[in-house]
Design a protein around this motif. Sequence first.
Motif, PDB file in Angstrom:
ATOM      1  N   TYR A   1     -61.558 -28.676 -42.007  1.00 29.44           N
ATOM      2  CA  TYR A   1     -61.887 -28.714 -40.579  1.00 29.44           C
ATOM      3  C   TYR A   1     -62.128 -30.143 -40.107  1.00 29.44           C
ATOM      4  O   TYR A   1     -61.695 -30.531 -39.010  1.00 29.44           O
ATOM      5  CB  TYR A   1     -63.120 -27.847 -40.341  1.00 29.44           C
ATOM      6  N   LYS A   2     -62.804 -30.952 -40.919  1.00 32.37           N
ATOM      7  CA  LYS A   2     -63.104 -32.324 -40.518  1.00 32.37           C
ATOM      8  C   LYS A   2     -61.847 -33.183 -40.462  1.00 32.37           C
ATOM      9  O   LYS A   2     -61.680 -34.012 -39.570  1.00 32.37           O
ATOM     10  CB  LYS A   2     -64.121 -32.942 -41.480  1.00 32.37           C
ATOM     11  N   GLN A   3     -60.965 -32.983 -41.420  1.00 37.36           N
ATOM     12  CA  GLN A   3     -59.759 -33.810 -41.485  1.00 37.36           C
ATOM     13  C   GLN A   3     -58.633 -33.298 -40.597  1.00 37.36           C
ATOM     14  O   GLN A   3     -57.743 -34.061 -40.220  1.00 37.36           O
ATOM     15  CB  GLN A   3     -59.277 -33.897 -42.933  1.00 37.36           C
ATOM     16  N   HIS A   4     -58.667 -32.003 -40.282  1.00 39.25           N
ATOM     17  CA  HIS A   4     -57.603 -31.397 -39.475  1.00 39.25           C
ATOM     18  C   HIS A   4     -58.227 -30.555 -38.362  1.00 39.25           C
ATOM     19  O   HIS A   4     -58.111 -29.336 -38.361  1.00 39.25           O
ATOM     20  CB  HIS A   4     -56.692 -30.537 -40.346  1.00 39.25           C
ATOM     21  N   PRO A   5     -58.888 -31.176 -37.388  1.00 37.96           N
ATOM     22  CA  PRO A   5     -59.551 -30.402 -36.328  1.00 37.96           C
ATOM     23  C   PRO A   5     -58.534 -29.585 -35.539  1.00 37.96           C
ATOM     24  O   PRO A   5     -57.385 -29.997 -35.365  1.00 37.96           O
ATOM     25  CB  PRO A   5     -60.197 -31.483 -35.455  1.00 37.96           C
ATOM     26  N   PRO A   6     -58.943 -28.392 -35.088  1.00 33.73           N
ATOM     27  CA  PRO A   6     -58.000 -27.521 -34.384  1.00 33.73           C
ATOM     28  C   PRO A   6     -57.557 -28.122 -33.063  1.00 33.73           C
ATOM     29  O   PRO A   6     -58.335 -28.762 -32.357  1.00 33.73           O
ATOM     30  CB  PRO A   6     -58.806 -26.234 -34.171  1.00 33.73           C
ATOM     31  N   GLU A   7     -56.300 -27.890 -32.747  1.00 35.21           N
ATOM     32  CA  GLU A   7     -55.723 -28.405 -31.511  1.00 35.21           C
ATOM     33  C   GLU A   7     -55.000 -27.282 -30.784  1.00 35.21           C
ATOM     34  O   GLU A   7     -54.471 -26.362 -31.401  1.00 35.21           O
ATOM     35  CB  GLU A   7     -54.743 -29.548 -31.806  1.00 35.21           C
ATOM     36  N   GLY A   8     -54.962 -27.367 -29.459  1.00 40.70           N
ATOM     37  CA  GLY A   8     -54.239 -26.390 -28.664  1.00 40.70           C
ATOM     38  C   GLY A   8     -55.050 -25.128 -28.437  1.00 40.70           C
ATOM     39  O   GLY A   8     -56.231 -25.043 -28.768  1.00 40.70           O
ATOM     40  N   GLU A   9     -54.396 -24.150 -27.852  1.00 44.44           N
ATOM     41  CA  GLU A   9     -55.046 -22.896 -27.520  1.00 44.44           C
ATOM     42  C   GLU A   9     -54.728 -21.841 -28.572  1.00 44.44           C
ATOM     43  O   GLU A   9     -53.631 -21.811 -29.124  1.00 44.44           O
ATOM     44  CB  GLU A   9     -54.585 -22.405 -26.148  1.00 44.44           C
ATOM     45  N   PHE A  10     -55.712 -20.967 -28.815  1.00 42.17           N
ATOM     46  CA  PHE A  10     -55.536 -19.877 -29.766  1.00 42.17           C
ATOM     47  C   PHE A  10     -55.772 -18.551 -29.050  1.00 42.17           C
ATOM     48  O   PHE A  10     -56.594 -18.448 -28.137  1.00 42.17           O
ATOM     49  CB  PHE A  10     -56.502 -20.029 -30.936  1.00 42.17           C
TER      50      PHE A  10
ATOM     51  N   ARG B   1     -53.905 -21.095 -37.906  1.00 45.44           N
ATOM     52  CA  ARG B   1     -54.382 -22.036 -38.929  1.00 45.44           C
ATOM     53  C   ARG B   1     -55.588 -21.441 -39.637  1.00 45.44           C
ATOM     54  O   ARG B   1     -56.336 -20.653 -39.063  1.00 45.44           O
ATOM     55  CB  ARG B   1     -54.775 -23.378 -38.294  1.00 45.44           C
ATOM     56  N   ILE B   2     -55.771 -21.864 -40.877  1.00 45.64           N
ATOM     57  CA  ILE B   2     -56.952 -21.526 -41.670  1.00 45.64           C
ATOM     58  C   ILE B   2     -57.663 -22.829 -41.972  1.00 45.64           C
ATOM     59  O   ILE B   2     -57.092 -23.722 -42.606  1.00 45.64           O
ATOM     60  CB  ILE B   2     -56.565 -20.810 -42.984  1.00 45.64           C
ATOM     61  N   LEU B   3     -58.908 -22.947 -41.500  1.00 45.59           N
ATOM     62  CA  LEU B   3     -59.677 -24.173 -41.710  1.00 45.59           C
ATOM     63  C   LEU B   3     -60.892 -23.869 -42.575  1.00 45.59           C
ATOM     64  O   LEU B   3     -61.600 -22.881 -42.342  1.00 45.59           O
ATOM     65  CB  LEU B   3     -60.121 -24.766 -40.376  1.00 45.59           C
TER      66      LEU B   3
END
Length: 540
Positions: free
Chosen positions: A22-31, A269-271
């Motif tokens: 989660y820290k390295q690949h923060p979520p982007e866009g709408e879900f 995505r799975i974070l």
Amino acid sequence: MLLMSTLTLDHDTIPGNPGLSYKQHPPEGEFDAIVIGSGIGGLASAALLAQRAGKRVLVLERHYTAGGFTHVFHRPGYEWDVGVHYIGQLGAGSPMRALFDEITEGRLKWNAMPEVYDRIRIADRCYDFVSGAERFTQRMREYFPREGAAIGRYVKQVRDAARASRLFFAEKALPAALARVAGPLLRRRFLGYARRTTGETLARLTGNRELSAVLTGQWGDYGLPPGQSSFGMHAIIAEHYLEGAFYPVGGASRIAASIAPAIERAGGRILVGAEVEQILLDPRNRAVGVRMADGRELRAPLILSDAGAWNTYARLLPPDAPGRAQSLAEIERIPVSMGHLSLYVGLRRDPGEPEFGDTNLWIYPSADHDANLARYVADPEQPFPGLFISFPSAKDPDFAQRHPGRATIEVVTVAPYGWFERWADTRWKRRGADYDAFKQRLAERLRAELERHVPAVRGKIDYCELSTPLSTRQFVNYHQGQVYGPAVTPERFRARALSPRTPVRNLYLTGADAAVLGVTGALAGGGLAVSAVLRRNVMA
């Protein structure tokens, strides 16, 4: 059995972990949806929403790895499962196999366990559970030739109760208005079995205490002895294994890894390392997103919680959320399930040497499961009330390729959280000398039992590590270190809060607490949750 280890590793070092940091690949866009927790129920819900409705789903997991109780952990040369010890009802054409095949898109393969999948030992007497209902019935009649009629009635009641459970669980996915009308009829037959304890039901069938002890010899699979457990739960588990058992090829971590592509293909995505602090509600009390532990807010019009019913209502929902107080009160009237100890054992194996076992062993000091447990809970120095010995490396045909010259065993027993509660506020691996000494004594006793019951391991043990209920509390976030959530007493099946539907609009429960414990129970909970969301049966 569903279990949890003490261990942790850096996320980037874990082979096959489907989640991203989660820290390295923060979520982007709408879900389109957010799923809290990545156990099998959460992953199944995310995959089904992606496959059946094209939804982009964000799965948030507080742990370092995805998969919940289906993940594995590693030590140099070894890996152990933490919950997937064996799974039933996965033969060709079974509904659970079809559901697994759908969410994994056929990537996950299964290895059948031997015909004798469980062996029950009571004192010095052994009884084999063989696959196939007719063969099982015949074998039990060979052990107990005077109890043939009772054994036949028992198998009939198990199968009838398990069939009745399907309507009981299907009702949970119905729209609230329809459930109010049809619910009592759909639930009635199963509740007729579930409101009685397993002990009460067996006593009506036979006066032979040894036979009753053998037939309930899998009670560790649901965590309560016959005098406390619902016969409805016992029947679900007993019927689950009547046709034998399976294990995932490549190990338990293949489950989450095989589901992830279906989620990601739809843009989901799975974070991991992504801890949710609160479910967000709008002014109309609809779930609209989550607040993370770092303060960030993520929005979606649909929220599914695989964090467990108690965590969802007690920790994640705002105090004034509609229906929260009533649902929480109902959940808290059910005792929590017991904790456990698990000794993870690594062994050296010479080239060509056979495995140390493949059939699961259930070992009991006497035929009175309830008395055995009561003595042990009162005094930890008493004999273990039951042991489950599993041989994961023997169940996985690919294990030798990944770890040549090695083998693994797990030795499991129950343990009350109260024994460990005084160390609850200490830090993992820094709990103090008294905790370490208590833990070491328990580990030594479990190792001695392993060497007594599986003498072939003597001189071969290379590594041992013990988990306790504090491990479950640390990594699964269950507040009393319980392994199965709410205990499977008769009261559990009357609780309306244990359902995919919640009083909060756009919020659903998924996983085991939406249905029933176990890997396939949590999988079914995932399917029921999506059925409730989409208002159509996705499990047919």
